[in-house]
Enzyme design. Sequence first.
Site, mmCIF file in Angstrom:
data_model
loop_
_atom_site.group_PDB
_atom_site.id
_atom_site.type_symbol
_atom_site.label_atom_id
_atom_site.label_comp_id
_atom_site.label_asym_id
_atom_site.label_seq_id
_atom_site.Cartn_x
_atom_site.Cartn_y
_atom_site.Cartn_z
ATOM 1 N N HIS A 200 0.825 -1.213 0.000
ATOM 2 C CA HIS A 200 0.000 0.000 0.000
ATOM 3 C C HIS A 200 0.863 1.269 0.000
ATOM 4 O O HIS A 200 0.689 2.154 -0.842
ATOM 5 C CB HIS A 200 -0.935 -0.028 1.220
ATOM 6 C CG HIS A 200 -1.817 1.167 1.347
ATOM 7 N ND1 HIS A 200 -3.107 1.189 0.894
ATOM 8 C CD2 HIS A 200 -1.587 2.401 1.845
ATOM 9 C CE1 HIS A 200 -3.654 2.372 1.114
ATOM 10 N NE2 HIS A 200 -2.738 3.135 1.701
ATOM 11 N N GLU A 201 1.805 1.318 0.926
ATOM 12 C CA GLU A 201 2.634 2.540 1.016
ATOM 13 C C GLU A 201 3.502 2.695 -0.236
ATOM 14 O O GLU A 201 3.707 3.802 -0.723
ATOM 15 C CB GLU A 201 3.480 2.537 2.292
ATOM 16 C CG GLU A 201 2.686 2.393 3.600
ATOM 17 C CD GLU A 201 1.462 3.282 3.716
ATOM 18 O OE1 GLU A 201 1.440 4.373 3.108
ATOM 19 O OE2 GLU A 201 0.501 2.885 4.408
ATOM 20 N N ASP A 282 -9.180 15.305 8.665
ATOM 21 C CA ASP A 282 -9.134 14.009 9.324
ATOM 22 C C ASP A 282 -10.516 13.330 9.293
ATOM 23 O O ASP A 282 -10.608 12.107 9.290
ATOM 24 C CB ASP A 282 -8.692 14.224 10.775
ATOM 25 C CG ASP A 282 -7.873 13.062 11.292
ATOM 26 O OD1 ASP A 282 -7.080 12.511 10.498
ATOM 27 O OD2 ASP A 282 -8.027 12.702 12.474
ATOM 28 N N TYR A 290 -11.028 5.011 0.855
ATOM 29 C CA TYR A 290 -10.211 3.824 0.606
ATOM 30 C C TYR A 290 -10.987 2.783 -0.201
ATOM 31 O O TYR A 290 -10.566 2.351 -1.265
ATOM 32 C CB TYR A 290 -9.779 3.186 1.933
ATOM 33 C CG TYR A 290 -8.701 3.950 2.670
ATOM 34 C CD1 TYR A 290 -9.018 5.056 3.444
ATOM 35 C CD2 TYR A 290 -7.368 3.570 2.598
ATOM 36 C CE1 TYR A 290 -8.038 5.761 4.136
ATOM 37 C CE2 TYR A 290 -6.381 4.271 3.289
ATOM 38 C CZ TYR A 290 -6.719 5.353 4.056
ATOM 39 O OH TYR A 290 -5.743 6.046 4.718
HETATM 40 N N1 BES Z 1 -1.564 8.084 3.980
HETATM 41 C C1 BES Z 1 -2.176 7.114 4.810
HETATM 42 C C2 BES Z 1 -2.186 7.491 6.256
HETATM 43 C C3 BES Z 1 -2.922 8.781 6.578
HETATM 44 C C4 BES Z 1 -4.092 9.122 5.931
HETATM 45 C C5 BES Z 1 -2.433 9.622 7.542
HETATM 46 C C6 BES Z 1 -4.731 10.322 6.237
HETATM 47 C C7 BES Z 1 -3.079 10.802 7.852
HETATM 48 C C8 BES Z 1 -4.234 11.161 7.197
HETATM 49 C C9 BES Z 1 -1.515 5.741 4.643
HETATM 50 O O1 BES Z 1 -1.112 5.461 3.357
HETATM 51 C C10 BES Z 1 -2.531 4.688 5.006
HETATM 52 O O2 BES Z 1 -3.529 4.618 4.344
HETATM 53 N N2 BES Z 1 -2.261 3.892 6.022
HETATM 54 C C11 BES Z 1 -3.129 2.813 6.472
HETATM 55 C C12 BES Z 1 -2.638 1.493 5.967
HETATM 56 C C13 BES Z 1 -3.269 0.951 4.765
HETATM 57 C C14 BES Z 1 -2.783 -0.453 4.495
HETATM 58 C C15 BES Z 1 -4.758 1.070 4.662
HETATM 59 C C16 BES Z 1 -3.041 2.753 7.975
HETATM 60 O O3 BES Z 1 -2.257 3.500 8.557
HETATM 61 O O4 BES Z 1 -3.743 1.943 8.580
HETATM 62 ZN ZN ZN Z 2 -2.798 5.120 2.046
#
Ligand code: BES
Ligand code: ZN
Length: 507
Positions: A200-201, A282, A290
């Site tokens: 994902h990242e 947020d 997603y």
């Molecule tokens: N970019 C996001 C994390 C994020 C989103 C931070 C919005 C602050 C505001 C990151 O790519 C992400 O989606 N992380 C998910 C993991 C993913 C596998 C769904 C997480 O942290 O759970």
């Molecule tokens: Zn993400």
Amino acid sequence: MEIPVSINDEKIIIKYSTSTGAEALQWLSPEQTADKQEPFLFTQSQAILARSWIPLQDSPGIRFTYTAEVTVPKGYLALMSAENPQKSNGTGVYHFKMDQPIPSYLMSLVAGKFDFTPIGNRTGVYAESSMIEKSKYEFQEMEDMLEIAEGIYGKYQWDRYDLIVLPPSFPFGGMENPRITFATPTIITGDRSLTSLVAHELAHSWSGNLVTNATWNDFWLNEGFTVYFEHRIMEALKGSDYAEMLSSLSLQGLQEEVESFMNEGKADDTKLKLNLEGRNPDDGVTTIAYDKGYFFLKYLEQNVGKEIFDSFLKEYFKEYAFKSNNTEAFLIYLDEHLFKNNGLKPVGDINEWVYGTGLPKSLPQVNSARFINVDNALNSWREDESLDAFHTELWSTHEWIHFIKNLPQDLSEESMIRLDELYGFTNSGNAEILGVWFVHCARHLYQPSFRAMTNFLTETGRRKFLMPIYTELSKSEEGKFLALKIYGHARPNYHFVASNSLDELLF
Ligand code: BES
Ligand code: ZN
């Protein structure tokens, strides 16, 4: 703050210092790290916390290149979203350069004592020394993932792809800071079962970091594309039955969230194109961006076929590289390049997908054979509390997650004790399993789990795990009492992002 500029001004110099309370920063004492020897610092800028540590134009529609000089105590290492050192130097002074323009939410800094180990030619992992070997094993597939991703969407544009395993208080699973993904240690299980987070990242290196949502209302352009891409990488790496499990979990999460938004009168928050005016971005971090985003793209893919869809996306990433894009411009591009240029008739319900509430009728179906097997196991469990007829020893983490999530809501204490005796959920070393199991434990105030649940809530700062457990606890008087007691101890361990959400829930 406003800085007046005149037409002749070429440069502005701002002298500033951040306060200790800057929300992006988490300053950790040695006890809050894995090695427990040295203090540690990390930042979390997304969505709008970059402004708390750097004076900048904090909008995802604006990009910049940068250089930085960072001084840390001698023997410590510092990393940024830039070209990075692999070893600490004698001086503690590090110079960073980022030649590719990035938006402010991708600015990051981490400082502490940690090591580096290479995975492949362009990939490697940083971790505290007690975690480095485990991390090297867990993330062995990183180079393969990078090659798979390039094979689908075109050349990786950011030079190296490294990952740092942060201390457990990191509030997210992962954060796609360019060249240096930040990751939670809760994906280290010893069996590589949670590495889709790395996919994902990594995928954000295209969707998000290369082509960026112009505003947080277009957040699905970052996350929906990334989930789609993540599933494609995992499908290539582990097979379609694996990817179908990921899809099925996506779908369940999405359906639950849509239902609860609809019931709470928040139908507008179920639209892909958000309206966050006057709100904290947020609030837009939900499964809609997603998973509804993901299913929209999967729907398009199913309509035109993988081959056409892949070349469309590849061209899109090329066309918009190092730029931002909004929903409306994407839809115009889609119409032109996916449909017209391929001589195809556009699908009719795009507006419903993007601007409509709830879930469209054309929501793609998911058929996970492995989960159907788990569903059968659930039926058998409901009948006679036995799974003898099933080869649970072959189940992956995802099968267990599906099983635990879908256990009856009214589990009795005896039944929970039996599950623990047979499968040891309460003492699992896998954070995803604990994350779903403790929700049942919280609902039923299951005493035998209290010690482990308290430890989990105190040590882990990942908001995705904290929120459902605290939410469930706060539904009963006794549970709320316990939640407040745990939170009282644990709050100093959490990053602002997590404590801010929990303050809202509990106070
Ligand atoms: N970019 C996001 C994390 C994020 C989103 C931070 C919005 C602050 C505001 C990151 O790519 C992400 O989606 N992380 C998910 C993991 C993913 C596998 C769904 C997480 O942290 O759970
Ligand atoms: Zn993400």
